[in-house]
Design an enzyme around this catalytic site. Structure first.
Site, PDB file in Angstrom:
ATOM      1  N   ASP A 254       0.834  -1.201   0.000  1.00 23.11           N
ATOM      2  CA  ASP A 254       0.000   0.000   0.000  1.00 23.11           C
ATOM      3  C   ASP A 254       0.871   1.254   0.000  1.00 23.11           C
ATOM      4  O   ASP A 254       2.022   1.231   0.443  1.00 23.11           O
ATOM      5  CB  ASP A 254      -0.909   0.022   1.225  1.00 23.11           C
ATOM      6  CG  ASP A 254      -2.103  -0.908   1.064  1.00 23.11           C
ATOM      7  OD1 ASP A 254      -2.362  -1.308  -0.078  1.00 23.11           O
ATOM      8  OD2 ASP A 254      -2.755  -1.217   2.079  1.00 23.11           O
ATOM      9  N   TYR A 317       4.539  -8.654   8.510  1.00 15.15           N
ATOM     10  CA  TYR A 317       4.055  -7.283   8.692  1.00 15.15           C
ATOM     11  C   TYR A 317       4.339  -6.792  10.108  1.00 15.15           C
ATOM     12  O   TYR A 317       4.283  -7.571  11.066  1.00 15.15           O
ATOM     13  CB  TYR A 317       2.544  -7.201   8.452  1.00 15.15           C
ATOM     14  CG  TYR A 317       2.128  -7.366   7.015  1.00 15.15           C
ATOM     15  CD1 TYR A 317       2.095  -6.267   6.153  1.00 15.15           C
ATOM     16  CD2 TYR A 317       1.757  -8.614   6.518  1.00 15.15           C
ATOM     17  CE1 TYR A 317       1.713  -6.421   4.831  1.00 15.15           C
ATOM     18  CE2 TYR A 317       1.379  -8.773   5.204  1.00 15.15           C
ATOM     19  CZ  TYR A 317       1.357  -7.667   4.353  1.00 15.15           C
ATOM     20  OH  TYR A 317       0.977  -7.816   3.054  1.00 15.15           O
TER      21      TYR A 317
END
Length: 363
Positions: A254, A317
């Site tokens: 993103d 992540y």
């Protein structure tokens, strides 16, 4: 068989003049190590031998021009243009080869391929010849045009004619006289880190103006000033003198996320004029950026793009989670249970509005 070859040769020589290339092309599947021009010359002289021996053979005598007879009195008239190629092989092919070489000026390459579009007149004439004489041992005129032009260009440039993955493909249109170059892209593999948030992976062209510039994008033509692609491509495009680049990566992150691991990518340099570029030196230039770093740059192939795009890799992540209301610290221990089952990542809302991502603590 000998009678059949002779019959076909006589049929080809019967009406109008046909050059050695176009005559020999009708026998191209016979013998190896010969050009069609050599085949045509041999067949023409065999027919001349028979005529000089007393055989009554009905052909257009302009096909015997330049041959000296000993026993028969024949004065062949000077031929007009070849009924198939219109004297392309005799009068024009060398000039076209030189025009191709001029098109190569300023271009760095090692291999090339010739593709031709014969004129409609040539193709119609070839069809008429095939209808009258047959096609058993024939080669299409297009194949000979490609090969003979290739030989001449190879001699003039010292570059190599290659059927597979040529650096440059030349298209010669004999209807229009146009010569077009199709330059194979350079593919550079590497791995990148995105060190900052707020930039996309590839150029984000404005959807409202499609890159022309409008109020929505403040005249920029794109929604973000830069991207991972643009930072990587800048020195590469300059070194290769390429027209533009295309980014092919193994997934994407993103805009508001960093990528601290190294994501594999291939950057395609479109229509490069230079092919010999120093990737190590270019990596150092790219790595001067404070936003993107690259490593392991190497030349790649187009086939590798599919493998990169279809690869499935594990991802790690790091996230900062904000709770809307206080949470009992003891309940945070329940987060460990998340590792007992897969965590599925759904498509972000900006890409697919009907779905969203959320995590629910186990009870």
């Amino acid at each position: 068989m000998a009678v059949k070859i002779l019959e076909r040769a006589i049929e080809l020589l019967k009406e109008g003049y046909i050059c050695d290339n176009c005559l020999g092309r009708n026998f191209s599947e016979l013998l190896s190590g010969l050009t069609n021009e050599q085949r045509g010359e041999t067949i023409r002289r065999i027919v001349a031998f028979l005529i000089d021996s007393g055989e009554k053979i009905d052909i257009d005598t302009s096909n015997l021009y330049g041959i000296k007879f000993r026993n028969v009195k024949i004065k062949p008239k000077k031929p007009k243009k070849c009924k198939v190629c219109k004297n392309f092989f005799l009068e024009q092919i060398d000039a076209v080869a030189k025009d191709i070489v001029k098109k190569f000026e300023g271009l760095e390459f090692d291999t090339f391929l010739i593709g031709s579009i014969p004129s409609d007149e040539m193709l119609h004439a070839e069809e008429r010849v095939w209808q009258s004489a047959g096609i058993e041992w024939c080669e299409p005129i297009k194949s000979e045009l490609n090969r003979e032009l290739g030989k001449r260009v190879e001699k003039l440039t010292k570059k190599k004619f290659a059927l597979k993955n040529p650096d440059v493909t030349v298209i010669v249109d004999l209807n229009t006289g146009r010569i077009e170059l199709q330059i194979r892209s350079i593919y550079v593999f590497g791995k990148y880190q995105k060190l900052v948030r707020g930039i996309p992976q590839t150029k984000w062209i404005c959807r409202h103006c499609h890159g022309k510039g409008c109020l929505k994008c403040k005249g920029e033509g794109k929604l973000y000033k830069t991207s991972v692609q643009e930072i990587i491509e800048k020195p590469l495009i300059k070194a290769a003198k390429a027209k533009k680049s295309k980014m092919h990566a193994s997934g994407r992150e993103d805009i508001d996320a960093r990528c601290l691991g190294y994501r594999p990518f291939i950057i395609e340099l479109v229509k490069p004029k230079k092919r010999k570029i120093d990737l190590q030196a270019l990596a150092k230039q790219i790595n001067k950026s404070k936003k993107v770093k690259v490593r392991a740059l190497r030349f790649a192939s187009k086939e590798e793009i599919r493998r990169i795009k279809s690869a499935r890799t594990d991802k790690t992540y790091l996230a900062v989670v904000t709770f809307t209301k206080p949470v009992d610290a003891s309940r945070l221990k329940l987060l460990k249970k998340l590792t007992e089952r897969p965590v599925l990542q759904k498509t972000p809302m900006r890409v697919m509005p009907v779905s969203y991502t959320h995590l629910t603590l186990p009870t």
